[in-house]
Design a protein around this motif. Structure first.
Motif, short mmCIF file in Angstrom:
data_model
loop_
_atom_site.label_atom_id
_atom_site.label_comp_id
_atom_site.label_asym_id
_atom_site.label_seq_id
_atom_site.Cartn_x
_atom_site.Cartn_y
_atom_site.Cartn_z
N SER B 9 0.68 -1.36 0.03
CA SER B 9 0.12 0.17 -0.11
C SER B 9 0.94 1.17 -0.11
CB SER B 9 -0.94 0.03 1.19
OG SER B 9 -1.98 1.02 1.12
N LYS B 10 0.40 2.14 -0.75
CA LYS B 10 1.21 3.43 -0.72
C LYS B 10 0.45 4.43 0.17
CE LYS B 10 2.57 7.45 -3.77
NZ LYS B 10 2.77 7.75 -5.53
N VAL B 11 1.38 5.24 1.13
CA VAL B 11 0.69 5.98 1.96
C VAL B 11 1.38 7.30 1.92
CG1 VAL B 11 0.67 6.31 4.55
CG2 VAL B 11 0.72 4.10 3.77
N VAL B 12 0.70 8.57 1.86
CA VAL B 12 1.37 9.65 2.07
C VAL B 12 0.99 10.40 3.21
CG1 VAL B 12 1.30 10.31 -0.49
CG2 VAL B 12 -0.59 10.75 0.73
N VAL B 13 2.18 11.10 3.50
CA VAL B 13 2.25 11.65 5.05
C VAL B 13 2.16 13.40 4.58
CG1 VAL B 13 3.42 12.32 6.99
CG2 VAL B 13 3.39 9.93 5.92
N LEU B 14 1.19 14.04 4.93
CA LEU B 14 1.04 15.30 4.52
C LEU B 14 0.88 16.22 5.85
CD1 LEU B 14 -2.00 15.31 1.75
CD2 LEU B 14 0.71 15.54 1.57
N GLY B 15 1.26 17.64 5.73
CA GLY B 15 0.94 18.46 6.57
C GLY B 15 1.97 19.71 6.46
N ASP B 16 1.85 20.96 7.34
CA ASP B 16 2.56 21.92 7.17
C ASP B 16 4.02 21.56 7.43
OD1 ASP B 16 0.52 23.46 6.57
OD2 ASP B 16 0.61 24.66 8.15
N SER B 17 4.97 22.39 6.97
CA SER B 17 6.43 22.42 7.30
C SER B 17 6.65 22.44 8.54
CB SER B 17 7.17 23.47 6.45
OG SER B 17 8.45 23.34 6.42
N GLY B 18 7.54 21.72 9.04
CA GLY B 18 7.86 21.55 10.55
C GLY B 18 7.19 20.94 11.66
N VAL B 19 6.09 20.10 11.14
CA VAL B 19 5.17 19.66 11.95
C VAL B 19 5.87 18.32 12.34
CG1 VAL B 19 2.92 20.66 11.12
CG2 VAL B 19 3.44 18.55 10.27
N GLY B 20 6.52 17.91 11.96
CA GLY B 20 7.47 16.56 12.44
C GLY B 20 7.12 15.37 11.38
N LYS B 21 6.60 15.52 10.02
CA LYS B 21 6.25 14.48 9.07
C LYS B 21 7.33 13.75 8.96
CE LYS B 21 5.14 17.40 5.59
NZ LYS B 21 5.64 18.57 6.67
N PHE B 69 5.45 7.86 1.52
CA PHE B 69 5.86 9.01 0.79
C PHE B 69 5.70 10.06 1.64
CE2 PHE B 69 6.93 7.82 -3.55
CZ PHE B 69 6.37 6.43 -3.57
N ASP B 70 6.87 10.35 2.12
CA ASP B 70 6.90 11.72 3.18
C ASP B 70 7.23 13.18 2.05
OD1 ASP B 70 7.44 13.79 5.14
OD2 ASP B 70 9.42 12.71 5.30
N THR B 71 6.11 13.84 1.70
CA THR B 71 6.30 14.96 0.82
C THR B 71 6.69 16.36 1.59
OG1 THR B 71 3.92 15.18 0.44
CG2 THR B 71 5.12 14.01 -1.07
N ALA B 72 7.26 17.18 0.93
CA ALA B 72 7.95 18.27 1.47
C ALA B 72 6.56 19.29 1.93
CB ALA B 72 8.68 19.36 0.63
N GLY B 73 6.60 19.83 3.06
CA GLY B 73 5.50 20.73 3.58
C GLY B 73 5.63 22.11 3.12
N GLN B 74 6.70 22.59 2.70
CA GLN B 74 7.27 23.91 1.83
C GLN B 74 6.32 24.04 0.68
OE1 GLN B 74 8.97 26.40 2.99
NE2 GLN B 74 10.12 25.74 4.61
N ASP B 75 5.97 25.37 0.86
CA ASP B 75 5.22 25.81 -0.57
C ASP B 75 6.17 25.74 -1.73
OD1 ASP B 75 2.78 26.17 0.40
OD2 ASP B 75 2.79 28.16 0.97
N LEU B 76 7.42 26.01 -1.60
CA LEU B 76 8.52 26.03 -2.43
C LEU B 76 8.41 24.80 -3.39
CD1 LEU B 76 11.18 27.31 -3.52
CD2 LEU B 76 12.28 25.99 -1.84
N GLU B 79 4.41 22.42 -6.41
CA GLU B 79 4.41 21.98 -7.64
C GLU B 79 4.61 20.61 -7.86
OE1 GLU B 79 5.52 24.44 -11.05
OE2 GLU B 79 4.85 26.22 -9.97
N MET B 80 5.92 20.13 -7.07
CA MET B 80 6.27 18.68 -7.23
C MET B 80 5.66 17.74 -6.42
SD MET B 80 10.10 19.50 -6.49
CE MET B 80 10.66 17.80 -6.29
N ALA B 81 4.84 17.84 -5.49
CA ALA B 81 4.40 16.94 -4.45
C ALA B 81 3.12 16.12 -4.95
CB ALA B 81 3.89 17.72 -3.07
#
Lengths: 140, 194
Positions: B9-21, B69-76, B79-81
């Motif tokens: 199973s594919k799992v994505v972890v989401l949330g703001d930058s710095g929350v500890g994902k 998949f722990d994707t970046a929380g930064q707005d920067l 587009e990639m996430a």
């Protein structure tokens, strides 16, 4: 004279698959019994390779399945599976709302030993391949 | 011999930058051995796989390999996430209990991923209230977190990546939900041909 070259009766084998549940193994996709199936066990893409008993010409692929969304078909001419040519580019199949899909693809495989099905996406998380028929003839 | 069933199973972890994902993901993956001591912003995506055993009613065994998949929380990296979210079956939303904004932004994260994968089609979802070790500085109550999770039919967990507490529970929940969904799918796939 055209035969179903995929069938185990005619020497077809399904040895390579990316999912394996012992209750629903890849052999179930070529046993000629619609009630049995090979099941994918999570994530896409998923692949199933049917190996033919001899170099063959295949003109039609018939597929019975449940839940497949996008599929492509590839052929390999060499005895040891190596490079595959795409004979059916990625194609979308209608949902069928969880009931069985029945598709016929006209293809051109002139001298093939291995046929690979790639399931790129499903309408659900897990999909079933009930029966694959490869209509063609063995080359002399 | 009965061989064990292995699901994926594919799992994505989401949330703001710095929350500890990344801390949550890495502590889960390393069995609590690798808390990132220095904050290192995730560039694009981090990926790991861990097999999680699930309890099965009969004597057979089952394992779910979670591809996380722990994707970046930064707005920067906004587009990639989405590219990395495709094909995900489960969702873990993380917020920091000491930063109210990170909690309020969860709805935005849900909306973003819904454009790629409809949330209602997913196998499971979790909300993780991280940094439970800083409870005295909490800006968001447990009840508020639970209410949000409930609204979307998600499970709620409190966790502290730092103290390695509550980290495995959301992943165990995802694994169990995946197995339950597989059992359910098999019944439907069998019914479709009989």
């Amino acid at each position: 004279m055209s035969d179903n070259l995929a069938s185990a009766e005619n020497g077809g084998q399904a040895l390579i698959a990316t999912s394996w549940d012992q209750a629903h193994p890849p052999e179930h996709a070529i046993d000629g019994d619609d009630a049995t199936f090979w099941v994918t066990t999570g994530m896409f893409p998923q692949e199933l390779v049917v190996t033919l008993p001899a170099s063959s010409a295949v003109a039609r692929v018939m597929l019975r399945s449940v839940g497949i969304r996008r599929i492509s078909i590839h052929a390999c001419p060499t005895e040891q599976p190596g490079a595959y040519d795409t004979v059916l580019p990625e194609t979308e199949i209608a949902d069928g709302a969880g009931s069985r899909q029945s598709e016929v693809f006209t293809v051109k495989m002139e001298a093939v030993r291995h046929v690979k099905l790639v399931i790129h996406a499903g309408w659900d998380h897990f999909v079933a391949v009930n029966d694959i028929r490869l209509d063609g003839r063995k080359l002399d | 011999m009965v061989s064990a069933l292995k699901l994926r199973s594919k799992v994505v972890v989401l949330g703001d930058s710095g929350v500890g994902k990344s801390a949550v993901t890495q502590m889960f993956h390393s069995n609590g051995q690798k808390f990132p001591k220095n904050y290192l912003m995730t560039i694009g995506v981090d990926f790991c796989m861990k097999p999680v055993p699930v309890q099965v009613a009969d004597e057979s065994r089952a394992t779910v390999e979670l591809f996380v998949f722990d994707t970046a929380g930064q707005d920067l990296f906004a587009e990639m996430a989405p590219h990395y979210w495709e094909g995900s079956a489960s969702l873990i939303l993380v917020y920091d209990i000491t930063r109210a904004e990170s909690f309020h932004n969860l709805a935005e994260w849900l909306e973003r991923i819904s454009r790629v994968v409809p949330v209602e089609s997913m196998v499971s979802g979790c909300v993780v209230a991280n940094k439970a070790d800083l409870r005295e500085r909490a800006e968001i109550s447990r009840e508020a977190g639970e209410a949000f999770a409930q609204r979307y039919g998600f499970a709620f967990f409190e966790a502290s990546a730092l103290e390695h507490s509550g980290i495995d529970a959301p992943f165990a929940h995802v694994a169990a939900a995946t197995h339950a969904r597989y059992t359910d799918s098999l019944a439907k796939l069998t019914a479709a041909v009989s």
